[in-house]
Design an enzyme around this catalytic site. Structure first.
Site, PDB file in Angstrom:
ATOM      1  N   GLU A 128      49.439  13.476 -21.477  1.00 34.43           N
ATOM      2  CA  GLU A 128      48.723  13.121 -22.706  1.00 34.43           C
ATOM      3  C   GLU A 128      47.214  13.107 -22.480  1.00 34.43           C
ATOM      4  O   GLU A 128      46.442  13.430 -23.374  1.00 34.43           O
ATOM      5  CB  GLU A 128      49.170  11.741 -23.210  1.00 34.43           C
ATOM      6  N   THR A 180      41.934  16.078 -32.862  1.00 38.40           N
ATOM      7  CA  THR A 180      42.089  14.685 -32.443  1.00 38.40           C
ATOM      8  C   THR A 180      40.718  14.096 -32.098  1.00 38.40           C
ATOM      9  O   THR A 180      40.436  12.942 -32.425  1.00 38.40           O
ATOM     10  CB  THR A 180      43.038  14.592 -31.225  1.00 38.40           C
TER      11      THR A 180
END
Ligand code: ADP
Length: 305
Positions: A128, A180
């Site tokens: 991640e 993001t």
């Protein structure tokens, strides 16, 4: 040859008022991964989809996870993975987390389950970090454990697996790009005390609602006064989707992850399907392509097939 085939589910992170701390696994969409244990220290990645994701281990979240496992165990093990991706990268429904969590669970399985569940989460978080620049577990934890998870803390890792009610989830993924990094950058670094009080009341209400299976309390608590008012600016049609879905009977919902997907929870399947039509109507009117899913909360997490 040791090998394993797994199913890795999509996830909704940033569960409305639970920004960065609450996530939930979905029964659809999901990725399929086949992982082989190699007897030499290398990582080979095959993508069986059209997303053009990198195959260099250092640039693919699954590769980064395998490399971190190899660094930990040492010796001469390696991994070969074939990824069949159905969760579109950048959709906000945990595409990178599915690969990271799937890789961590598969590697642990092939090595004889030598790592604890927290260690598996830690390996997956390395993936991640590659995708979003920060280590976070609000997609990883529900992806691995299933259901709804609370990430009380990352340092030290403290994950609480909450009871998850039998709710239906409708998701719309408008085909626009929300980076993001942009979605993080526009957030304010300070909040007003009155907003903080409202938010923590809602988080406590939402967690209690999950634990007591109190669906109306869940509905009342699905309110975000801090993140959503800002992030929703990046998602055309957001307010119309939300208002119309609630009118059609949704308990509530909001932005999935950092968007652009939007999710709504419902008590009944027929409501969840009516909500799907409402979402489609909004994006047909605006003229933006979309994908929709009508699904349920996944209670198993990554599954060995
Ligand atoms: P999502 O919230 O849908 O996971 P992210 O923005 O977190 O979206 O992750 C997608 C990013 O991660 C893309 O830039 C993509 O190229 C990169 N990436 C690298 N490897 C993978 C992988 N195996 N699966 C999905 N995304 C990957």
């Amino acid at each position: 040859m040791k090998q394993v085939r797994i199913k890795s589910p999509g996830t909704v992170a940033n569960l409305v008022c639970g920004f960065d701390i609450l996530g939930m696994a979905l029964n659809e969409p999901y990725d399929i991964m086949e992982v082989k244990l190699l007897d030499e220290p290398k990582v080979i990645i095959h993508n069986r989809d059209n997303y053009n994701l990198p195959t260099e281990p250092e640039k693919n979240v699954a590769g980064v996870v395998f490399l971190s496992v190899m660094e930990k165990v040492g010796g001469t093990v390696g991994f070969e993975v074939t990824i069949e991706k159905h969760i579109k990268p950048g959709s906000g429904i945990g595409s990178s987390a599915a690969s990271a969590a799937g890789a961590a669970v598969a590697a642990n399985h092939l090595l004889g389950n030598i790592f604890s569940s927290d260690e598996v989460v830690q390996f997956a978080m390395n993936g991640e970090k590659l995708a979003s620049g920060v280590k976070h577990a609000d997609n990883i934890a529900p992806c691995i454990l299933g259901g709804v998870t609370l990430i009380r803390s990352i340092h030290p890792l403290d994950i609480i697996h909450l009871a998850s009610p039998d709710l239906f989830v409708t998701v719309v993924h408008p085909q626009i790009e929300v980076r993001t990094s942009d979605a993080r950058q526009i957030l304010r670094q300070q909040v007003l005390l009155k907003d903080a009080i409202k938010q923590w009341g809602n988080i406590a209400g939402l967690v209690t609602g999950f634990m007591k299976n109190d669906l109306d309390l869940i509905g009342r608590s699905l309110e975000d006064v801090i993140i959503e008012p800002i992030r929703s600016i990046l998602i055309p049609g957001f307010h119309e989707v939300k208002t119309n879905c609630k009118e059609a009977g949704a308990l509530g919902g909001g932005i999935s992850g950092s968007g652009p997907s939007i999710f709504m929870l419902s008590k009944e399947e027929k409501t969840a399907k009516a909500i799907e039509s409402v979402m489609k109507d909004v994006y047909n009117k605006i003229g933006i392509d979309y994908n929709t899913y009508v699904t349920t909360i996944n209670k198993k997490g990554v599954e060995i097939l």
